[in-house]
Design a protein around this motif. Structure first.
Motif, PDB file in Angstrom:
ATOM      1  N   SER A   1      42.121 -35.841 -37.970  1.00 26.24           N
ATOM      2  CA  SER A   1      42.436 -35.004 -37.139  1.00 26.24           C
ATOM      3  C   SER A   1      43.015 -35.170 -36.273  1.00 26.24           C
ATOM      4  N   VAL A   2      43.530 -33.621 -35.951  1.00 26.48           N
ATOM      5  CA  VAL A   2      44.817 -33.985 -34.816  1.00 26.48           C
ATOM      6  C   VAL A   2      44.880 -33.336 -33.371  1.00 26.48           C
ATOM      7  N   ASP A   3      45.143 -33.761 -32.728  1.00 25.29           N
ATOM      8  CA  ASP A   3      45.251 -33.267 -31.328  1.00 25.29           C
ATOM      9  C   ASP A   3      46.527 -32.207 -30.943  1.00 25.29           C
ATOM     10  N   PRO A   4      45.539 -30.606 -30.677  1.00 23.89           N
ATOM     11  CA  PRO A   4      46.600 -29.751 -30.417  1.00 23.89           C
ATOM     12  C   PRO A   4      48.283 -29.522 -29.702  1.00 23.89           C
ATOM     13  N   GLU A   5      46.972 -30.702 -28.569  1.00 21.77           N
ATOM     14  CA  GLU A   5      47.415 -30.712 -27.434  1.00 21.77           C
ATOM     15  C   GLU A   5      49.148 -30.975 -27.085  1.00 21.77           C
ATOM     16  N   LEU A   6      48.945 -31.976 -27.463  1.00 26.37           N
ATOM     17  CA  LEU A   6      50.316 -32.647 -27.412  1.00 26.37           C
ATOM     18  C   LEU A   6      51.319 -31.114 -27.969  1.00 26.37           C
ATOM     19  N   ILE A   7      51.039 -30.252 -28.913  1.00 25.71           N
ATOM     20  CA  ILE A   7      51.495 -29.376 -30.020  1.00 25.71           C
ATOM     21  C   ILE A   7      51.850 -28.963 -28.710  1.00 25.71           C
ATOM     22  N   GLY A   8      50.811 -28.176 -28.102  1.00 28.26           N
ATOM     23  CA  GLY A   8      50.999 -26.582 -27.255  1.00 28.26           C
ATOM     24  C   GLY A   8      51.610 -26.651 -25.753  1.00 28.26           C
ATOM     25  N   ALA A   9      52.020 -28.304 -25.461  1.00 27.79           N
ATOM     26  CA  ALA A   9      52.162 -28.279 -23.895  1.00 27.79           C
ATOM     27  C   ALA A   9      54.235 -28.663 -24.084  1.00 27.79           C
ATOM     28  N   ALA A  10      54.215 -29.330 -26.026  1.00 26.13           N
ATOM     29  CA  ALA A  10      55.701 -28.589 -26.235  1.00 26.13           C
ATOM     30  C   ALA A  10      56.182 -27.379 -25.813  1.00 26.13           C
ATOM     31  N   VAL A  11      55.305 -26.676 -27.060  1.00 31.39           N
ATOM     32  CA  VAL A  11      55.518 -25.013 -27.361  1.00 31.39           C
ATOM     33  C   VAL A  11      55.605 -24.491 -25.542  1.00 31.39           C
ATOM     34  N   ALA A  12      54.393 -24.654 -24.758  1.00 31.53           N
ATOM     35  CA  ALA A  12      54.557 -24.356 -23.435  1.00 31.53           C
ATOM     36  C   ALA A  12      55.917 -23.740 -22.211  1.00 31.53           C
ATOM     37  N   GLN A  13      56.447 -25.410 -23.251  1.00 28.68           N
ATOM     38  CA  GLN A  13      57.662 -25.536 -22.221  1.00 28.68           C
ATOM     39  C   GLN A  13      59.137 -24.961 -23.095  1.00 28.68           C
ATOM     40  N   ASN A  14      58.580 -23.807 -24.489  1.00 29.18           N
ATOM     41  CA  ASN A  14      60.072 -23.612 -25.524  1.00 29.18           C
ATOM     42  C   ASN A  14      60.585 -24.609 -26.067  1.00 29.18           C
ATOM     43  N   GLN A  15      59.727 -25.436 -26.436  1.00 28.99           N
ATOM     44  CA  GLN A  15      61.057 -26.761 -27.066  1.00 28.99           C
ATOM     45  C   GLN A  15      60.173 -27.029 -28.104  1.00 28.99           C
ATOM     46  N   THR A  16      60.903 -27.333 -29.414  1.00 29.53           N
ATOM     47  CA  THR A  16      60.494 -27.673 -30.991  1.00 29.53           C
ATOM     48  C   THR A  16      59.155 -28.882 -30.561  1.00 29.53           C
ATOM     49  N   PRO A  17      58.707 -28.175 -30.945  1.00 27.89           N
ATOM     50  CA  PRO A  17      58.049 -30.726 -31.194  1.00 27.89           C
ATOM     51  C   PRO A  17      58.563 -30.781 -32.447  1.00 27.89           C
ATOM     52  N   ILE A  18      58.949 -31.684 -32.838  1.00 26.51           N
ATOM     53  CA  ILE A  18      58.979 -32.201 -33.796  1.00 26.51           C
ATOM     54  C   ILE A  18      58.139 -33.960 -33.963  1.00 26.51           C
ATOM     55  N   ILE A  19      57.309 -33.683 -35.479  1.00 20.54           N
ATOM     56  CA  ILE A  19      56.253 -34.710 -35.271  1.00 20.54           C
ATOM     57  C   ILE A  19      56.259 -35.850 -36.158  1.00 20.54           C
ATOM     58  N   SER A  20      56.276 -37.111 -35.548  1.00 18.61           N
ATOM     59  CA  SER A  20      55.935 -38.180 -36.869  1.00 18.61           C
ATOM     60  C   SER A  20      54.738 -38.341 -37.528  1.00 18.61           C
ATOM     61  N   PRO A  21      54.602 -38.770 -39.189  1.00 11.19           N
ATOM     62  CA  PRO A  21      53.458 -38.864 -39.541  1.00 11.19           C
ATOM     63  C   PRO A  21      52.604 -40.544 -39.305  1.00 11.19           C
ATOM     64  N   LEU A  22      52.874 -40.274 -37.661  1.00  9.39           N
ATOM     65  CA  LEU A  22      52.719 -41.966 -37.511  1.00  9.39           C
ATOM     66  C   LEU A  22      50.843 -42.031 -36.822  1.00  9.39           C
ATOM     67  N   MET A  23      50.150 -42.788 -36.764  1.00 16.54           N
ATOM     68  CA  MET A  23      49.038 -43.412 -36.477  1.00 16.54           C
ATOM     69  C   MET A  23      48.291 -44.539 -36.799  1.00 16.54           C
ATOM     70  N   ALA A  24      48.051 -44.727 -35.062  1.00 14.66           N
ATOM     71  CA  ALA A  24      48.166 -46.002 -34.947  1.00 14.66           C
ATOM     72  C   ALA A  24      45.959 -45.950 -35.155  1.00 14.66           C
ATOM     73  N   ASP A  25      45.612 -47.173 -35.551  1.00 18.14           N
ATOM     74  CA  ASP A  25      43.917 -47.622 -36.078  1.00 18.14           C
ATOM     75  C   ASP A  25      43.875 -48.106 -35.056  1.00 18.14           C
ATOM     76  N   SER A  26      43.001 -48.437 -35.596  1.00 17.51           N
ATOM     77  CA  SER A  26      41.325 -49.033 -33.761  1.00 17.51           C
ATOM     78  C   SER A  26      42.130 -50.503 -33.654  1.00 17.51           C
ATOM     79  N   SER A  27      42.640 -50.905 -34.265  1.00 21.40           N
ATOM     80  CA  SER A  27      43.596 -52.068 -34.332  1.00 21.40           C
ATOM     81  C   SER A  27      44.806 -52.439 -33.652  1.00 21.40           C
ATOM     82  N   LEU A  28      45.470 -50.639 -32.930  1.00 24.67           N
ATOM     83  CA  LEU A  28      46.955 -50.960 -32.186  1.00 24.67           C
ATOM     84  C   LEU A  28      47.562 -50.675 -33.702  1.00 24.67           C
ATOM     85  N   ARG A  29      47.683 -51.208 -35.114  1.00 24.89           N
ATOM     86  CA  ARG A  29      48.451 -51.114 -36.099  1.00 24.89           C
ATOM     87  C   ARG A  29      48.799 -49.473 -36.265  1.00 24.89           C
TER      88      ARG A  29
END
Length: 639
Positions: free
Chosen positions: A246-274
């Motif tokens: 799943s993806v949380d679009p709120e982080l993208i929307g906040a960047a676009v609202a500030q006229n910023q280009t979101p540069i996204i890393s394909p990183l995800m932390a699991d339940s153990s914060l790895r």
């Protein structure tokens, strides 16, 4: 020369209009840029050879002027048609958000609900209802069947999803940063995700990805844009769907609202914060689904503070190849209709098989009017802008003078010299662009090929299923008639027209190509030629529903026509607004003489194209001359 100068001035004014149309939306961005430049020295931007650019050490105002000139020249190099220019200006200005797209999406959604099609598991249909992360349903522009289109309540921002894989060198990073800054400045918001560059996720690529994300953000800032790195919190596993990303679009929307280009890393932390490094094949569809669910015209995007939703126009994949090629490298695919061509490409073999599969999945998720572009990270930014603004593949842009000259030489060798008195002469359209994108890779020498930027890309559409008919009676005639009347905006003399096609079935034969659910059609006939045993392939009708415009339907139908009729001839009224589109796709044309005072009739322009493949039939000089006479005598089919 005066005509050429007038056209050049028109294109120059058009490019300035694009830049000015988004100036109001970027006033705060530009003002902050000026204040920053006044207290900070301009950074030195390395060129492709590693040397510092001379303009980077100039006055900040000169740097901005240099960027503006580069942007204008890049826009000029696209050479769009008037319809493409109007569509792009309307979409970035916010005054109109593609009514044709809303109508098309509503029609596709109704068809999906009323007549569920039988398709393979996992296959997606554009405009269908998409499942959200919470198991709820969302539809693009949902409307009750038979009801009026829903009115928009939320402005929509024109957006391009950009997936980058293979950003290994600093020069490629600088070039990509320049491209993204230019995309942002013409009013399109890019949402960028960097690929892991590895087939399996893991910890090894973590530092490299984070480093590249910040380098790309810095490159965008140096080119006058604004960027925001997003390294954490975007991707997660939903507790409701543990197996789905799943993806949380709120982080993208906040960047676009500030006229910023979101540069996204394909990183995800699991339940153990790895921290896990996600594969592009897993992260890209999840991001595409989140963006597609933020396109509702009645509901603002999360994180945008209720200001806008997204209008997705392009899916751009920048990688190590400049498009899709066959396994042996012999065939380059400029345009791909995924719905019809995917099976053939997969069976024949594609060197970029993973890229093809990824684009098929993502375009099946995005709205139906979105198009995909596969290009190289080493491409000139102007080339990618061409695919962003124009709706045509590179191969269907204005032909260069060298290409036309070579074509005429080949025609002379085959005995088809158009300057002979037996064939009507024609004059090609003036050639633009104003900016040379680069040399043809096939024409460049081996020593210079590596130094030249790629000059091509592949344009992909999710597309439509194709039906082929050899008989009128196998078609749904009421729907075909409605399509023709809606496209030409005139009343069809149905009985006489279909009787003529039935008569031709028994003589030379006919080809009827239907795209989608009768959203586009091509009717080609084989007209008998006097004194010849070979009939003339003739394009009788080329029709696209207004609601299907902007979906690539015309290019899909044209490719099917070229496949069915390698050489063909047709006529068009002298004042037809589609003639410019025909000029780009023809090998020659002839205008009928002007009518004298009191004469009755129609002034026609006769077009033809020739097959360049070995073993295919080509029209001789006598056949072209006879074809003009036969075409002129065909009775009108509209009242």
């Amino acid at each position: 020369m005066q005509a050429h100068g007038a056209r050049a001035l028109g294109y120059w004014r058009w490019s300035r209009t694009i830049c000015n149309s988004v100036a109001a939306r970027n006033t705060a961005l530009y003002s902050s840029r000026v204040s920053f430049s006044s207290v900070s020295p301009s950074p030195q931007v390395p060129d492709a050879d590693g040397s510092a650019s001379a303009t980077a050490t100039a006055h900040p105002g000169s740097v901005r002027n240099h960027r503006e000139r580069e942007l204008i020249l890049s826009v000029l190099s696209t050479v769009p048609s008037p319809r493409e220019a109007r569509k792009f200006l309307n979409s970035v200005s916010g005054g109109e958000t593609m009514r044709s797209q809303r109508a098309f999406e509503e029609q596709q959604a109704r068809l999906a609900m009323e007549q569920p099609a039988v398709r393979t598991p996992g296959q997606l249909v554009p405009g269908e209802i998409l499942p959200s992360a919470g198991g709820q349903q969302q539809q693009y522009a949902r409307a009750e069947t038979g009801g009026a289109p829903a009115l928009e309540t939320v402005p929509r921002k024109l957006t391009a999803a950009v997936f980058i894989d293979g950003l290994q060198s600093d020069s490629a990073c600088e070039r990509t940063g320049k491209l993204l800054a230019q995309i942002q400045r013409i009013g399109v918001t890019p949402v960028v995700m960097l690929g892991s560059g590895a087939r399996d996720g893991g910890h090894d690529g973590y530092r490299a990805i984070v480093k590249r994300v910040h380098q790309l953000s810095d490159a965008i800032e140096r080119e006058g844009g604004k960027a925001r790195p997003i390294n954490e919190g975007l991707f997660f596993n939903s507790p409701y769907m543990p197996s789905a990303l799943s993806v949380d679009p709120e982080l993208i929307g906040a960047a676009v609202a500030q006229n910023q280009t979101p540069i996204i890393s394909p990183l995800m932390a699991d339940s153990s914060l790895r921290v896990q490094v996600l594969r592009t094949q897993a992260a890209a569809p999840a991001l595409a689904r989140a963006l597609a669910q933020s396109t509702s015209p009645q509901q603002a995007m999360a994180g945008s503070r209720g200001e806008f939703s997204l209008l997705l126009a392009r899916l751009i994949l920048l990688g190590n190849s400049d498009g899709l090629t066959s396994t042996d490298g012999e065939a380059f695919h400029r345009f791909v209709n995924l719905e019809e061509d995917y099976g053939d490409l997969a069976a024949a073999g594609c060197r970029q098989a993973e890229t093809l599969d990824l684009m098929r999945i993502c375009l099946g998720i995005l709205p139906p009017t979105a198009a995909g572009i596969v290009a190289s990270v080493d491409s000139d930014p102007s080339l990618v802008l061409k695919g962003l603004i124009s709706e045509r593949p590179v191969g269907t842009q204005h032909k260069s003078a060298a290409q036309r000259l070579q074509r005429d030489r080949n025609a002379a060798l085959r005995g088809l010299n158009h300057t002979q008195s037996t064939v009507p002469s024609y004059k090609p359209l003036p050639n633009y662009p104003f900016v040379k994108i680069g040399s043809d890779r096939n024409a460049a020498s081996a020593s210079n090929a590596a130094a030249q930027p790629p000059t091509r890309f592949t344009l992909l559409r999710h597309g439509f299923r194709i039906q082929r008919h050899k008989s009128v009676d196998t078609c749904d005639l009421p729907r075909l008639r409605a399509l023709l009347e809606s496209s030409f905006k005139r009343t069809l003399d149905g009985d006489s027209y279909f009787d003529r096609l039935r008569a031709l079935e028994k003589r030379g034969g006919i080809e009827i190509i239907i795209a989608g659910d009768y959203q586009g059609a091509v009717v080609a006939t084989h007209e008998p030629l006097p004194g010849s045993d070979k009939p003339l392939p003739y394009l009788d009708k080329f029709a696209v529903l207004p609601t299907a415009q902007g979906t690539g339907m015309a290019d899909i139908l044209w490719a099917q026509l070229r496949r069915a009729c390698p050489s063909c001839m047709w006529r068009s009224r002298n004042d037809n607004g589609v003639n410019k589109w025909y000029f780009d796709r023809s090998n020659g044309h002839f205008r009928s003489r002007a009518l004298e005072a009191g004469e009755q009739g129609t002034r026609w322009v006769f077009f033809w194209y020739q097959s360049q493949a070995a073993g295919q039939r080509t029209l001789t000089a006598d056949e072209i001359q006879a074809g003009i006479e036969v075409s002129q005598a065909i009775p009108p089919s509209f009242a």
